[in-house]
Design an enzyme around this catalytic site. Structure first.
Site, PDB file in Angstrom:
ATOM      1  N   LYS A 267      98.334  53.838  69.460  1.00  0.00           N
ATOM      2  CA  LYS A 267      97.835  52.776  68.924  1.00  0.00           C
ATOM      3  C   LYS A 267      96.489  53.261  68.215  1.00  0.00           C
ATOM      4  O   LYS A 267      95.573  53.240  69.162  1.00  0.00           O
ATOM      5  CB  LYS A 267      97.613  51.376  69.567  1.00  0.00           C
ATOM      6  CG  LYS A 267      97.099  50.351  68.579  1.00  0.00           C
ATOM      7  CD  LYS A 267      96.857  48.943  69.363  1.00  0.00           C
ATOM      8  CE  LYS A 267      96.002  48.015  68.651  1.00  0.00           C
ATOM      9  NZ  LYS A 267      95.934  46.794  69.161  1.00  0.00           N
ATOM     10  N   LYS A 279      89.240  37.385  64.281  1.00  0.00           N
ATOM     11  CA  LYS A 279      88.648  36.977  65.857  1.00  0.00           C
ATOM     12  C   LYS A 279      87.531  36.438  65.776  1.00  0.00           C
ATOM     13  O   LYS A 279      86.649  36.409  64.812  1.00  0.00           O
ATOM     14  CB  LYS A 279      88.440  38.730  66.290  1.00  0.00           C
ATOM     15  CG  LYS A 279      89.694  39.363  66.797  1.00  0.00           C
ATOM     16  CD  LYS A 279      89.492  40.594  67.239  1.00  0.00           C
ATOM     17  CE  LYS A 279      90.487  41.427  67.712  1.00  0.00           C
ATOM     18  NZ  LYS A 279      91.430  40.597  68.959  1.00  0.00           N
ATOM     19  N   ASP A 349      96.523  38.930  64.002  1.00  0.00           N
ATOM     20  CA  ASP A 349      95.709  39.947  65.216  1.00  0.00           C
ATOM     21  C   ASP A 349      96.681  40.431  66.272  1.00  0.00           C
ATOM     22  O   ASP A 349      96.119  41.140  66.993  1.00  0.00           O
ATOM     23  CB  ASP A 349      94.861  38.837  65.729  1.00  0.00           C
ATOM     24  CG  ASP A 349      93.602  39.280  66.656  1.00  0.00           C
ATOM     25  OD1 ASP A 349      93.704  40.651  66.421  1.00  0.00           O
ATOM     26  OD2 ASP A 349      93.022  38.589  67.514  1.00  0.00           O
ATOM     27  N   ARG A 353     101.626  45.717  68.102  1.00  0.00           N
ATOM     28  CA  ARG A 353     103.042  46.020  68.169  1.00  0.00           C
ATOM     29  C   ARG A 353     103.424  46.258  66.712  1.00  0.00           C
ATOM     30  O   ARG A 353     104.732  46.929  66.641  1.00  0.00           O
ATOM     31  CB  ARG A 353     103.646  44.747  68.742  1.00  0.00           C
ATOM     32  CG  ARG A 353     103.225  43.519  67.916  1.00  0.00           C
ATOM     33  CD  ARG A 353     103.316  42.259  68.839  1.00  0.00           C
ATOM     34  NE  ARG A 353     102.158  41.693  69.568  1.00  0.00           N
ATOM     35  CZ  ARG A 353     101.901  40.886  70.563  1.00  0.00           C
ATOM     36  NH1 ARG A 353     103.151  39.985  70.591  1.00  0.00           N
ATOM     37  NH2 ARG A 353     100.709  40.668  71.207  1.00  0.00           N
TER      38      ARG A 353
END
Ligand code: BES
Ligand code: MN
Ligand code: ZN
Length: 494
Positions: A267, A279, A349, A353
């Site tokens: 990632k 965030k 957020d 994935r």
């Protein structure tokens, strides 16, 4: 720093600094006793007078000695009965710190001579090189003041107890140096700010690896190619950013030509604002570390190249920024992954994935023996395991066991967490094949379960390094994990 092994002979020892272990409540023995003889009993006198007790991690430098041993660094080893791999590393760490403050350019390390139940001579040597070199690590210097001067130590000789120990020790030193070089690269990249370490920059570093190491090949794919590959999920994350995304593919060919490689998928979110699901501002700066998965797989390939590991490996890095913006993906948007599955992005957020699923799909073209993805994937994993262990999920028990064992040996441990159909339920969407979040419960597991949907037929493991990748607070910075774990696993397969 260069490393060598040496056999003990009291008459011929010559060094600027002998590093010697002292155990609590035990007479000097082994290498320390031999050196004590060479120093005419001086060490036993110091110990008898009570000036050094041997408590684990204590050190005492005796400077300005006359004769061929110019200095002695005493290192507390703890009690003989409690010694372990852990106490060995503590002692080497303390020695490394003390050596940093000392002006000796060469040192003779004797700590690896003693026997330990749970750590063999290869690992004793490997830890020595790894810890010494890691203690020399400095964060890329972006301060305007003059940098502190480099450590004096450049030659380290490690004492072997027997001639038979020298070969495994030499190998341990070489592997330790490779791991430190790989972890150093990983730390550098992770520590750099996001305005320097962009996806483009990661691509350039990967290309640089191919220039330095002849067994490494790098390909960097830009956005038009990602579109052509139909990586709609990956591309949905980068939409809000002015920085172009990159898919970085680095191959290390050290094994038999044609042998199936191990694929490492990283990632590489060079900054994670959360996107439209923005965030909280507290500690948001730490989201520059959200590319540590990418950094660690690059570091791992560098380590393999440095030690000339006889194995094939390929790193696949999905690199982009996760930013809000007028073109950014919005909660509720539905995107189509490279595998064809549609995804409802309920929370922008949960972007890791989304990029990893397409990178995992891409990894299939290498027909890998094993695929391991590495990601700072969930805050939930930090809550579950803290900083001590990375989260491990796998669809293959033998692979999971191998990774657990490698982490244990490398002192870079992980802990297995479950996958399961019952958790998959949490990813159901009314509008698409699956949702990108699974609710508050078991967040680390549902994130892994999302990836699991994309690895049918592959032997796959997922390492969630959200807790282990960096430390916050006064010593804020990258830890270099899980390079040691990955290199240990790969070497054990070679
Ligand atoms: N990069 C973060 C995970 C993270 C958070 C790592 C804190 C280290 C410390 C990831 O992209 C993320 O934001 N995950 C969300 C997922 C959630 C929205 C389902 C999280 O963990 O809060
Ligand atoms: Mn995120
Ligand atoms: Zn993230």
């Amino acid at each position: 720093m260069d490393f060598a092994t040496e056999l003990l002979s009291s008459r011929r020892v010559r060094t600027q600094c002998a590093v010697m272990g002292v155990y609590e409540q035990s007479p000097l023995s082994g290498a320390s006793a031999t050196l004590d003889e060479a120093l005419k009993g001086r060490l036993s006198r110091i110990i008898k007078q009570g000036d050094f007790t041997g408590r684990l991690g204590d050190t005492l430098l005796l400077p300005d000695l006359e004769g061929p041993i110019e200095r002695v660094l005493l290192v507390g080893m703890g009690t003989r009965t409690t010694r372990s791999g852990r106490s060995y590393r503590r002692a080497v760490q303390a020695a490394a710190q003390a050596l940093l403050k000392c002006s000796a350019t060469d040192a003779l390390m004797t700590l690896a001579c003693d026997d330990y139940a749970d750590i063999d001579v290869y690992y004793r040597a490997r830890y020595t090189a790894e810890i010494l070199l890691q203690s020399h690590y400095r964060i890329p210097n972006l301060k305007s003041a003059r940098p502190p001067k480099a450590p004096a130590l450049t030659h380290l000789r490690v004492l072997a107890a027997t001639p038979a120990d020298r070969a495994p020790m030499q190998r341990g030193l070489q592997h330790g140096a490779g791991i430190a070089a790989g972890a150093g690269l990983s730390k550098d990249l992770a520590n750099l700010p996001a305005n320097v370490c962009t996806p483009t920059y990661l691509g350039q570093i990967a290309k640089g690896l191919a220039k330095t190491h002849r067994r490494i090949r790098t390909r960097v794919l830009a956005q038009p190619e990602l579109k052509r590959l139909k990586m709609g999920s990956f591309l949905s994350v980068t939409r809000g950013s002015a920085e172009p995304a990159r898919l970085i593919v680095v191959e290390y060919r050290g094994g038999k030509p044609g042998a199936a490689p191990i694929a490492l998928v990283g990632k590489g979110v060079t900054f994670d604002t959360g996107g439209i699901s923005l965030k909280d501002p507290g500690a948001m700066d730490e989201m520059k570390f959200d590319m540590t998965g990418a950094a660690s797989v690059l570091g791992t390939l560098k380590a393999l190249a440095v030690v000339n590991a006889p194995i094939n490996a390929v790193a696949i890095i999905a690199a982009c920024e996760n930013m809000p913006g007028s073109r950014a993906t919005k909660p509720g948007d539905i995107v189509t992954s490279m595998a064809g599955l549609t995804i409802e992005v309920l929370n922008t957020d949960a972007e890791g994935r989304l990029i990893l699923c397409d990178a995992l799909t891409y990894s299939r073209r290498f027909k890998p023996a094993v695929v391991i993805d590495v990601a700072t994937l969930t805050g939930a994993c930090v809550i579950a395991l803290g900083a001590h262990r990375s989260g491990l999920m796998s669809n293959d028990d033998a692979l999971a066991d191998d990774l657990l064992a490698a982490g244990q040996r490398a002192s870079d441990p992980c802990w297995r967490m479950p996958l399961g159909e019952e958790y998959q339920e949490q990813l159901k969407s009314n509008f698409a094949d699956l949702a990108n979040i699974g609710g508050r419960e078991a967040g680390a597991v549902t994130a892994a379960c999302f990836l699991w949907k994309f690895v049918d037929g592959l032997k796959w493991a997922h390492l969630d390094i959200a807790g282990s990748a960096w430390v916050g607070g006064a010593n804020k910075g990258s830890t270099g994990r899980p390079v040691a774990l990955l290199v240990d696993y790969l070497l054990s397969r070679a």
